[in-house]
Design a protein around this motif. Structure first.
Motif, short mmCIF file in Angstrom:
data_model
loop_
_atom_site.label_atom_id
_atom_site.label_comp_id
_atom_site.label_asym_id
_atom_site.label_seq_id
_atom_site.Cartn_x
_atom_site.Cartn_y
_atom_site.Cartn_z
N ASP A 1 28.36 44.63 17.82
CA ASP A 1 28.58 45.66 18.92
C ASP A 1 28.96 47.08 18.22
O ASP A 1 29.25 47.95 18.87
N GLU B 1 37.17 56.14 20.08
CA GLU B 1 37.10 54.89 21.46
C GLU B 1 36.33 55.82 22.39
O GLU B 1 36.97 56.85 22.93
N HIS C 1 27.37 55.62 24.66
CA HIS C 1 28.80 54.89 24.74
C HIS C 1 29.47 54.99 23.39
O HIS C 1 30.48 54.32 23.28
N ASN D 1 34.27 56.25 32.87
CA ASN D 1 34.10 54.69 33.20
C ASN D 1 35.03 54.31 34.27
O ASN D 1 36.08 54.86 34.51
N SER E 1 35.76 55.61 25.61
CA SER E 1 36.49 55.51 26.58
C SER E 1 37.54 54.40 26.44
O SER E 1 38.82 54.61 26.67
N GLY E 2 37.19 53.28 26.66
CA GLY E 2 37.84 52.08 26.86
C GLY E 2 37.95 51.82 28.20
O GLY E 2 37.65 52.67 29.00
N LEU F 1 30.75 47.68 26.93
CA LEU F 1 29.43 48.22 27.51
C LEU F 1 28.87 47.12 28.54
O LEU F 1 28.40 47.36 29.73
N ARG G 1 15.47 41.79 17.56
CA ARG G 1 16.22 42.70 18.40
C ARG G 1 15.32 43.61 19.11
O ARG G 1 15.21 43.77 20.58
O1 HBZ Z 1 31.50 50.84 25.89
C1 HBZ Z 1 31.90 50.47 24.59
C2 HBZ Z 1 32.85 51.58 23.80
O2 HBZ Z 1 33.31 51.34 22.81
C3 HBZ Z 1 34.02 51.93 24.86
O3 HBZ Z 1 34.91 53.01 24.43
C4 HBZ Z 1 33.71 51.92 26.19
O4 HBZ Z 1 34.71 51.94 27.10
C5 HBZ Z 1 32.51 50.83 26.62
C6 HBZ Z 1 32.01 51.46 27.94
O5 HBZ Z 1 31.52 52.70 28.22
N1 HBZ Z 1 30.72 50.09 23.66
C7 HBZ Z 1 30.36 48.94 23.58
O6 HBZ Z 1 30.94 47.93 24.08
N2 HBZ Z 1 29.23 48.69 22.65
C8 HBZ Z 1 28.64 47.45 22.62
O7 HBZ Z 1 29.23 46.45 23.31
C9 HBZ Z 1 27.71 47.22 21.89
C10 HBZ Z 1 26.68 46.30 22.16
C11 HBZ Z 1 25.32 46.30 21.28
C12 HBZ Z 1 25.38 47.46 20.32
C13 HBZ Z 1 26.11 48.27 20.20
C14 HBZ Z 1 27.23 48.51 20.91
O8 HBZ Z 1 24.11 47.12 19.84
#
Ligand code: HBZ
Length: 789
Positions: free
Chosen positions: A248, A627, A335, A439, A629-630, A115, A257
């Protein structure tokens, strides 16, 4: 940018002398790095200023994100300015090694994973496309923790990127604002980072807010000799931007937070509205014509009631008019579908931290509740399901959808699952709000910068237009039967593997055979991402090789990189398991040259830049449907790695673009999982029936492996065998192993393997974040290219 050697030399010498009183020939790498950075900043200053001026006249998009995982800036900035080779050459003439200078920079690691890195790629694309778009976030003093291994377990240490200040940030005290909480107020001090586009003069901005106390020291208390209490206020305020939450997935619902979220959202909106008023005065109905705000997941969703507060309380706009403005201004990106990640706030906490915002949120809730009652008078269940405040919890995703005009998922499959399942009620109510935005990644960092060898070879073959238009890569398909080309891309891969081998020798003292297959899984550690499936296969393979030493087998190196959330015990247990098995295999003299397992410590953007170009196999093996997207999958593809993956997230689109025959797709599909769940999944079935699987699973508890007494292996065993194996690790094991063996056979045919590589590279065009950003710009934000002269 024109490169004038004399001018650069003069500037650099001047900086070194003024800042460190040192001459160029005696300067340390750190001093050269700083001076070089400041010189870049001085050369772009005018363009940066002009970009801001131009953008203020037109519609702008603001990307609100709690995370921007930027990595290093120096190399990227030089590349985007088109002076990287010149600078390297120029430093070389002075006897300075550019790589050593580059290594002085700390990663700006203000994010967890995908993200945050997505937000960073978006910044690069916005600037390169001359689009008026700006990022807003928090200037965390400590980014994502540094990871160390002790006895194969993860240990976290604080990350301190600001220890020696940051050359790429400019403090803007004139734009400071005050953020009011229920019990106190804090100063929000902005720092701007320039985002330099590739091959353009435009310089966009990422604005990061730092929290400060209103009264730096309470002098009254201080004079009474009570120093601790005198500094308490200061500490409390500064805590807000102290540290990035390293979680995450699971929603923690912590007070700090929420304070972080409201802090950066309120500061950003005050800033946006202040600038709007400078140009448009009090014509607030024009806000949606000039401002579009993207909410990156639910973390900034408190922006919806905050804009209501600013319009209604501060500017005196009528509630109904304000709500119309809000709805047209915001859009929201989802996401994840993992239930445990969906943010909810406990009413009591929310009310305590932001009392006025709570009242407004309640107002929005009541308004929607009435709408629901009219819409579904005969379906009370549905009314209840969709309420923004349910019991004593505030549901941020629901608030986001109600307050936005567009809602998107991040890959085709993900968006479909949202529409059909997680957000079904909402899709039925607002079909026109929903759309997909698959993405993307920036090819500037993930090919041009990280793989200059492949980049220049591609340019030699098809010209350099791909740097700004990745769909150009399609032209590589004409070389699909050209042996010379195929062997060259193979050779480049070997070269990148050797570079990674060298890096891992230096940093971790590991010896790796560059001619082995590099099979790589790098991403956050999560049960749904199934690093466990990967390491189980490796352990099974090890047993096979032991039993059958003459087995026909191309040596393979399994490479892992992953941080686990500090409180996520199972994830940490899996890290230990990988290192446990690594130690056994790497220490076995009979096996040594054939199989190796490497866990790369402290995986981060800068290390990722070395890993993606060196990979042969891209492990994308999440449980189908989990997942969203990844994006790592796209970086691998662009660098010629073949995907070994499930039909999940953007893997589906990758396989479609490159042809499924050019990837290794395995395992259950989303619909298979639905069916098996309905039928009732019993992990004991694969456990008892798949050869070798029992051996692997039992190793967790029969003494062959050791968690050093933590009990975590027993826990993992029980998750699989007694608690239903939620992520279908055992069910997918056999098919996964089959594909692994297929890969090992296929790799021997160098030409056909290189064809697969080329097919992947040639069809990676869709996965540029330029394509993604143009879709957001045209279909959500309605912003236009605004090029400065
Ligand atoms: O976002 C990711 C997804 O798991 C992945 O599939 C996708 O490609 C990417 C971009 O759209 N999600 C995350 O990385 N989420 C976090 O990092 C996150 C950070 C803080 C949070 C919750 C999630 O409180």
């Amino acid at each position: 940018m024109e490169f004038n050697k004399e001018k650069w030399k003069e500037k650099l010498e001047e900086r070194l002398l003024e800042k460190f009183s040192v001459s160029l020939k005696d300067a340390s790498p750190f001093e050269v790095y700083k001076a070089l950075g400041e010189t870049v900043m001085s050369f772009i200053a005018k363009d940066w200023y002009e970009t801001k001026q131009e953008y203020s006249k037109t519609k702008q998009a603001f990307y609100l994100s709690s995370e921007f995982l930027m990595g290093r800036a120096l190399g990227n900035n030089l590349i985007n300015l088109g002076i990287d080779k010149e600078i390297q050459e120029f430093l070389k003439e002075l006897g300075i090694d550019y790589n050593q200078i580059e290594d002085e920079e700390e990663d700006a690691a203000l994010g967890n994973g995908g993200l945050g890195r997505l937000a960073a790629c978006f910044m690069d694309s916005l600037a390169t496309l001359n689009l008026p778009g700006q990022g807003y976030s928090i200037r965390y003093r400590n980014g994502i923790f540094n990871q160390y291994l002790r006895d194969g377990y993860q240990v976290e240490k604080p990350e301190t990127w600001l220890k020696y200040e940051d050359v790429w940030s400019v403090m803007r005290p004139e734009d400071e604002v005050v953020v009011n909480f229920g019990y106190t107020s804090v100063r929000a001090l902005p720092y701007d980072m320039p985002i330099i586009g590739y091959g353009t003069k435009n310089v966009n901005t990422l604005r990061l807010w730092e929290a400060h106390s209103i009264v730096d020291l309470d002098l009254g208390v201080f004079n009474q000799q009570d120093y601790l209490h005198a500094t308490q206020d200061k500490t409390l305020a500064e805590d807000i931007s102290r540290v990035l939450y390293p979680n995450d997935s699971t929603d923690e619902g912590k007070k700090l937070r929420l304070r972080q979220q409201y802090f950066f959202v309120s500061a950003s909106l005050q800033d946006i509205i202040k600038k709007f008023k400078k140009v448009h005065g009090r014509e607030f109905s024009k806000i949606p014509e000039f401002i579009s705000i993207q909410l990156n997941d639910t973390h900034p969703v408190i922006a919806i009631p905050e804009l209501m507060r600013i319009l209604v309380d501060v500017e005196g706009v009528l509630w109904e008019d304000a709500w119309e403005i809000v709805k047209k201004t915001f859009s929201y990106t989802n996401h994840t579908i993992l239930a445990e990640a969906l943010e909810k706030w406990w009413v009591g906490l929310y009310q305590e931290v932001v009392p006025r915002i709570f009242q407004i949120t309640e107002g929005i809730h009541n308004q929607f509740k009435n709408e629901l009652a009219n819409l579904y008078p005969n379906d009370v269940n549905k009314q209840n399901r969709m309420q923004i405040i349910q019991g004593n919890m505030i549901h941020m995703a629901w608030l986001a959808i109600y307050g936005s005009h567009k809602v998107n998922g991040v890959a085709e499959l993900h968006t479909e699952i949202l529409k059909e399942h997680e957000l079904r009620d909402w899709y039925e109510l607002y079909p026109d709000k929903f759309l997909n935005k698959t993405n993307g990644i920036t090819q500037r960092r993930w090919l041009l910068k990280s793989n200059p060898q492949l980049a220049s070879y591609i340019t030699e073959l098809i010209g350099d237009a791909w740097i700004k238009d990745l769909s150009e890569l399609k032209k590589l398909e004409q070389f699909i039967d050209d042996k010379k080309v195929l062997s060259k891309i193979w050779d480049i891969k070997i070269e990148k593997k050797k570079e990674l081998v060298e890096y891992l020798r230096e940093t971790q003292g590991i010896d790796i055979n560059p001619n082995s297959i590099f099979d790589v899984q790098v991403k956050r550690l999560h049960e749904y991402k199934r690093q466990l499936l990967n390491i189980f296969q490796v352990y099974d393979l090890y047993q096979q090789l032991k039993q059958n030493p003459n087995m026909d087998f191309v040596p393979t190196t399994y490479i892992y990189g992953a941080k686990a959330a500090p409180g996520y015990k199972v994830a940490k247990g899996i890290i230990r398991l990988i290192n446990d098995i690594a130690q056994i295999i790497n220490g076995d003299d009979e096996i040594k040259d054939r199989l190796k397992v490497v866990f790369v410590e402290n995986y981060r953007v800068t290390v990722a830049e070395k890993i993606f170009p060196a990979a042969d196999i891209s492990e994308q093996i999440s449980t189908a449907g989990k997942e969203a997207s990844g994006t790592g999958n796209m970086k691998f593809m662009l660098n010629g790695a073949i995907t070994l993956g499930t039909l999940d997230g953007a893997n589906v689109e990758i396989a479609k673009e490159a042809g499924e025959e050019n990837e290794y797709i395995f395992g259950m599909r989303v619909k298979d999982i639905e069916e098996l769940r309905k039928k009732g999944y019993d992990p004991r079935f694969p456990y008892n029936n798949v050869t070798g699987l029992k051996q692997v699973v039992d190793a967790l508890i029969d003494g062959r492996l050791s968690d050093l007494g933590s009990g975590i292996y027993r826990e993992i065993h029980s998750l699989l065998m007694e608690r239903g194996d939620q992520y279908f690790v055992l069910e997918d094991f056999e098919d996964y192993r089959r594909k692994q063996r297929e890969i090992n056979r296929d790799y021997k045919d160098k030409i056909s393997w290189a064809k697969k590589m080329l097919k992947n590279i040639a069809n990676a065009g869709k996965f540029s974040s330029d394509r993604t950003i143009l879709e957001y710009a045209n279909e959500i934000w309605n912003i236009k290219e605004t090029k400065i002269k």
